[in-house]
Design a protein around this motif. Structure first.
Motif, PDB file in Angstrom:
ATOM      1  N   PHE A   1     -25.657  -5.354 -23.476  1.00  0.00           N
ATOM      2  CA  PHE A   1     -26.736  -6.011 -24.212  1.00  0.00           C
ATOM      3  C   PHE A   1     -28.017  -6.050 -23.372  1.00  0.00           C
ATOM      4  O   PHE A   1     -29.092  -5.661 -23.831  1.00  0.00           O
ATOM      5  CB  PHE A   1     -26.281  -7.422 -24.601  1.00  0.00           C
ATOM      6  CG  PHE A   1     -27.370  -8.299 -25.134  1.00  0.00           C
ATOM      7  CD1 PHE A   1     -27.937  -8.032 -26.372  1.00  0.00           C
ATOM      8  CD2 PHE A   1     -27.844  -9.372 -24.402  1.00  0.00           C
ATOM      9  CE1 PHE A   1     -28.949  -8.824 -26.870  1.00  0.00           C
ATOM     10  CE2 PHE A   1     -28.860 -10.185 -24.892  1.00  0.00           C
ATOM     11  CZ  PHE A   1     -29.409  -9.896 -26.129  1.00  0.00           C
ATOM     12  N   LEU A   2     -27.896  -6.487 -22.110  1.00  0.00           N
ATOM     13  CA  LEU A   2     -29.072  -6.561 -21.237  1.00  0.00           C
ATOM     14  C   LEU A   2     -29.686  -5.176 -21.043  1.00  0.00           C
ATOM     15  O   LEU A   2     -30.898  -5.000 -21.116  1.00  0.00           O
ATOM     16  CB  LEU A   2     -28.682  -7.144 -19.879  1.00  0.00           C
ATOM     17  CG  LEU A   2     -28.491  -8.653 -19.824  1.00  0.00           C
ATOM     18  CD1 LEU A   2     -28.066  -9.079 -18.430  1.00  0.00           C
ATOM     19  CD2 LEU A   2     -29.774  -9.373 -20.216  1.00  0.00           C
ATOM     20  N   ARG A   3     -28.809  -4.196 -20.811  1.00  0.00           N
ATOM     21  CA  ARG A   3     -29.290  -2.830 -20.593  1.00  0.00           C
ATOM     22  C   ARG A   3     -30.058  -2.353 -21.824  1.00  0.00           C
ATOM     23  O   ARG A   3     -31.111  -1.724 -21.708  1.00  0.00           O
ATOM     24  CB  ARG A   3     -28.084  -1.936 -20.328  1.00  0.00           C
ATOM     25  CG  ARG A   3     -28.416  -0.633 -19.680  1.00  0.00           C
ATOM     26  CD  ARG A   3     -27.165   0.178 -19.478  1.00  0.00           C
ATOM     27  NE  ARG A   3     -26.465   0.395 -20.747  1.00  0.00           N
ATOM     28  CZ  ARG A   3     -25.228   0.862 -20.833  1.00  0.00           C
ATOM     29  NH1 ARG A   3     -24.542   1.140 -19.751  1.00  0.00           N
ATOM     30  NH2 ARG A   3     -24.666   1.046 -22.007  1.00  0.00           N
ATOM     31  N   ALA A   4     -29.532  -2.672 -23.011  1.00  0.00           N
ATOM     32  CA  ALA A   4     -30.187  -2.256 -24.248  1.00  0.00           C
ATOM     33  C   ALA A   4     -31.585  -2.851 -24.348  1.00  0.00           C
ATOM     34  O   ALA A   4     -32.534  -2.172 -24.758  1.00  0.00           O
ATOM     35  CB  ALA A   4     -29.344  -2.650 -25.456  1.00  0.00           C
ATOM     36  N   LEU A   5     -31.731  -4.127 -23.936  1.00  0.00           N
ATOM     37  CA  LEU A   5     -33.051  -4.761 -24.008  1.00  0.00           C
ATOM     38  C   LEU A   5     -34.071  -3.969 -23.188  1.00  0.00           C
ATOM     39  O   LEU A   5     -35.190  -3.737 -23.621  1.00  0.00           O
ATOM     40  CB  LEU A   5     -32.984  -6.208 -23.484  1.00  0.00           C
ATOM     41  CG  LEU A   5     -32.222  -7.228 -24.326  1.00  0.00           C
ATOM     42  CD1 LEU A   5     -32.314  -8.602 -23.681  1.00  0.00           C
ATOM     43  CD2 LEU A   5     -32.771  -7.285 -25.740  1.00  0.00           C
ATOM     44  N   TYR A   6     -33.658  -3.562 -21.982  1.00  0.00           N
ATOM     45  CA  TYR A   6     -34.592  -2.836 -21.118  1.00  0.00           C
ATOM     46  C   TYR A   6     -34.843  -1.419 -21.622  1.00  0.00           C
ATOM     47  O   TYR A   6     -35.904  -0.852 -21.415  1.00  0.00           O
ATOM     48  CB  TYR A   6     -34.055  -2.781 -19.683  1.00  0.00           C
ATOM     49  CG  TYR A   6     -34.192  -4.088 -18.960  1.00  0.00           C
ATOM     50  CD1 TYR A   6     -35.410  -4.429 -18.366  1.00  0.00           C
ATOM     51  CD2 TYR A   6     -33.150  -4.987 -18.887  1.00  0.00           C
ATOM     52  CE1 TYR A   6     -35.559  -5.635 -17.715  1.00  0.00           C
ATOM     53  CE2 TYR A   6     -33.284  -6.192 -18.236  1.00  0.00           C
ATOM     54  CZ  TYR A   6     -34.485  -6.514 -17.651  1.00  0.00           C
ATOM     55  OH  TYR A   6     -34.648  -7.706 -17.013  1.00  0.00           O
ATOM     56  N   PHE A   7     -33.814  -0.864 -22.266  1.00  0.00           N
ATOM     57  CA  PHE A   7     -33.912   0.543 -22.641  1.00  0.00           C
ATOM     58  C   PHE A   7     -34.680   0.750 -23.942  1.00  0.00           C
ATOM     59  O   PHE A   7     -35.275   1.813 -24.152  1.00  0.00           O
ATOM     60  CB  PHE A   7     -32.503   1.128 -22.766  1.00  0.00           C
ATOM     61  CG  PHE A   7     -32.469   2.615 -22.867  1.00  0.00           C
ATOM     62  CD1 PHE A   7     -32.913   3.403 -21.803  1.00  0.00           C
ATOM     63  CD2 PHE A   7     -32.007   3.252 -24.010  1.00  0.00           C
ATOM     64  CE1 PHE A   7     -32.893   4.781 -21.894  1.00  0.00           C
ATOM     65  CE2 PHE A   7     -31.989   4.635 -24.095  1.00  0.00           C
ATOM     66  CZ  PHE A   7     -32.426   5.400 -23.033  1.00  0.00           C
ATOM     67  N   LEU A   8     -34.672  -0.273 -24.816  1.00  0.00           N
ATOM     68  CA  LEU A   8     -35.263  -0.110 -26.147  1.00  0.00           C
ATOM     69  C   LEU A   8     -36.684   0.485 -26.166  1.00  0.00           C
ATOM     70  O   LEU A   8     -36.936   1.391 -26.941  1.00  0.00           O
ATOM     71  CB  LEU A   8     -35.258  -1.443 -26.897  1.00  0.00           C
ATOM     72  CG  LEU A   8     -34.023  -1.686 -27.765  1.00  0.00           C
ATOM     73  CD1 LEU A   8     -34.088  -3.075 -28.377  1.00  0.00           C
ATOM     74  CD2 LEU A   8     -33.928  -0.638 -28.868  1.00  0.00           C
TER      75      LEU A   8
END
Lengths: 317, 279
Positions: free
Chosen positions: A128-135
């Motif tokens: 989830f955290l990674r997705a936030l940064y990657f979006l």
């Protein structure tokens, strides 16, 4: 290789010597396979010749001509380059282009490494955290440029100035100021590319064998020493790749600038204009194709030097 | 991936702080996206309201933006172009990569180096010749004109070659003995063995073409051939001060990639790792 070396070994006498059947079949097989090879490669070879190599040579040649698209190109030697190097706008643009690079690359790399380093140790909600940064990375630069452009507007429209106003802080003229516009645009480009760099750093961190860390702990190194003596040196290939990748990205910045200053592209007062925007305007607004081609040659030379530096840094790998 | 020998037993306070900071940073990263969507749901009068959740959310902006049909057209243009270019790259990049990895022939090394060397040539240098070529051949402002420069890429060829080198020769030799022709061997035997690389390449090519800006901006002149990013720019310039409309347009341009990302997150991240490390 085999087909080439076979020829000199065959006797000068007519073909089909003694061990005929198998050899000939082998030869036929080889010819057949070679036919396949070239039928696979025919279209791609044509493509690369016509769409990549020929245009490269043409761009070099055009840079030596004066051409407005209407009359025939006229050979003028190095005149375009002389004109370019005497043009104060070019030097301003050249400076801007390197400002994007000099702000963008270090800031984004330090941020990306720090985030990747800590994100790598998090288990809970990692995806989830990674997705936030990657979006932001997968969004369209032109769409995001307009979002940021709106953020940077004066109050009450612009979110940031609106919020600052409520805190009683005087408004910041992000895109209107010749000082602030370039850093403001660079910031959006850093924001957009950060997710990619984080992922690459994380892949690099994962590739370091855990035995190295175990050994270091047994030797009594603390976290900071491990970072300095093991993680960072072993991460060098990843870092070099990202430095070059992001440098090239910032040197070729265009979408953000074009969209965030569309009324006066590269403004205010050319303070945000990068080389690619200058090329675009010279070629497709002024139709000075030869002069624009000379500018692309300069860009090409800069990027070439960077690629060569990368090869040099990676040579012992 | 080997498990790290960090202490997972008790949750250390340091861990909580790290997690919280990372979470705050992550939320900050998506804030622009949140505001974009939130504003697209607001009426013109509400946009000065800083609240993230609109007081009276409305889909009116979307109705307005979508009803003139241009966005749908740009969306379909982008979809068609990105899909077509992706298919072409998957086919040709892997065919060339395979040939370079699995056949011995004179000139192999030369062709490989020649293709790789095109990585050094920036697109910006080629656009002027491409523009002239398109003008001469009548490709300006056509789909083909937008697509032709990207039909094959050196990066994709390199990526695929690396992966085909890992395919055992015995498989291919066995297929040869069974009498399959070389094309069938590539397509039916070798290609299924490199699906991870193919999906990485597909994702990269699709995203790259979906968001491409520079060349489509140059080659298209009429709104019916715009791709979504170009259409959005022209739309935004035309709306000038109607930020809620611009945000709706931006949201419409972002939504598809967002959906694709949420569905394929794992593959996209793996693809980036794969391609990034190989590139």
């Amino acid at each position: 290789m085999a087909d080439a070396s076979a020829a000199p070994h065959t006797p000068p006498a007519p073909r089909a010597p003694e061990p005929a059947p198998t050899a000939r079949r082998g030869l036929r097989m080889r010819t057949k396979r070679l036919l396949w090879v070239w039928s696979f490669l025919a279209l791609p070879v044509l493509f690369y010749s016509v769409i990549r190599f020929y245009p490269t040579i043409e761009a070099f040649w055009l840079s030596l001509t004066n051409w407005d698209l209407l009359s025939d190109p006229e050979y003028i030697g190095l005149e375009n380059y002389r004109r370019l190097f005497a043009d104060p706008l070019f030097w301003q643009v050249f400076g801007n282009t390197f400002k994007y690079l000099l702000i963008g690359t270090p800031v984004s790399l330090v941020l990306a490494f720090t985030i990747a380093y800590f994100l790598d140790r998090i288990r809970f909600g990692h995806t989830f955290l990674r997705a936030l940064y990657f979006l932001p990375f997968i969004t369209t630069a032109s769409a995001m440029a307009w979002v940021w452009r709106w953020f940077y507007q004066p109050a009450p429209t612009g979110i940031i100035n609106n919020a600052l106003g409520q805190l009683g802080i005087s408004p910041i003229p992000f895109l209107k100021s010749t000082e602030l516009a370039l850093p403001s645009i660079t910031f959006t480009a850093i924001w957009a590319g950060l997710g990619f760099q984080i992922i690459i750093f994380m892949a690099g961190l994962r590739a370091i064998p855990s035995t190295y860390y175990e050994a270091a702990r047994i030797d009594g190194l603390n976290e900071r020493q491990i970072l300095r003596k093991i993680t960072l040196p072993l991460l060098k290939p990843t870092t070099v790749f990202l430095v070059v990748f992001s440098s090239i990205g910032f040197l070729r910045i265009f979408d953000q600038v074009f969209n965030m200053s569309s009324i006066d592209p590269g403004g205010p007062l050319n303070s945000t204009k990068p080389l690619v925007l200058m090329i675009y305007q010279t070629a497709f607004s002024s139709y000075e194709m030869g002069y624009a081609a000379a500018q692309t040659t300069v860009l090409f030379s800069i990027l070439l030097v960077i690629s060569l530096v990368q090869l040099w840094l990676m040579r012992d790998r | 991936m080997t498990a790290r020998t960090l202490s997972y037993g008790k949750i250390a306070p340091g861990k909580i702080i790290t997690w919280t900071l990372l979470f705050i940073g992550g939320v900050a990263m998506v804030t622009p996206l949140l505001f974009m969507f939130s504003t697209s749901l607001k009426t013109a009068g509400q946009i000065y309201d800083l609240r993230l959740i609109p007081a009276e959310p409305t889909l009116q902006n979307y109705v307005k933006v979508l009803s003139d049909g241009r966005f749908l057209r740009w969306f379909l243009n982008s979809m068609f172009i990105a899909c077509a270019v992706t298919c072409s790259n998957l086919f040709f990049d892997s065919l060339v990569g395979y040939t370079l990895a699995k056949f011995e022939f004179r000139g192999r090394k030369f062709i490989f180096i020649a293709i790789l060397s095109t990585l050094m040539i920036p697109t910006e240098m080629l656009v002027i010749p491409w523009y002239l070529m398109s003008a001469n051949l009548g490709w300006l402002d056509t789909y083909w004109g937008i697509m032709f420069p990207g039909m094959m890429t050196a990066f994709g060829t390199f990526l695929m070659k690396q992966f085909f080198e890992g395919v055992p020769d015995d498989f291919l030799e066995a297929a040869r003995i069974d009498g399959l022709n070389e094309f069938t061997i590539w397509w039916r035997i070798a290609m299924p063995l490199v699906t991870p690389a193919l999906s990485a390449l597909a994702i990269f090519t699709f995203l790259g073409n979906w968001t491409a800006f520079f060349w489509p901006l140059i080659v298209t002149t009429s709104a019916e051939h715009y791709t979504l990013p170009i259409g959005l720019t022209s739309f935004a310039v035309e709306q000038s001060i109607q930020w809620e409309m611009i945000m709706t347009g931006a949201a419409l341009a972002t939504l598809p990639t967002l959906v694709v990302f949420l569905l394929l997150q794992r593959y996209i991240v793996r693809g980036v790792m794969l391609a990034g490390l190989k590139g």
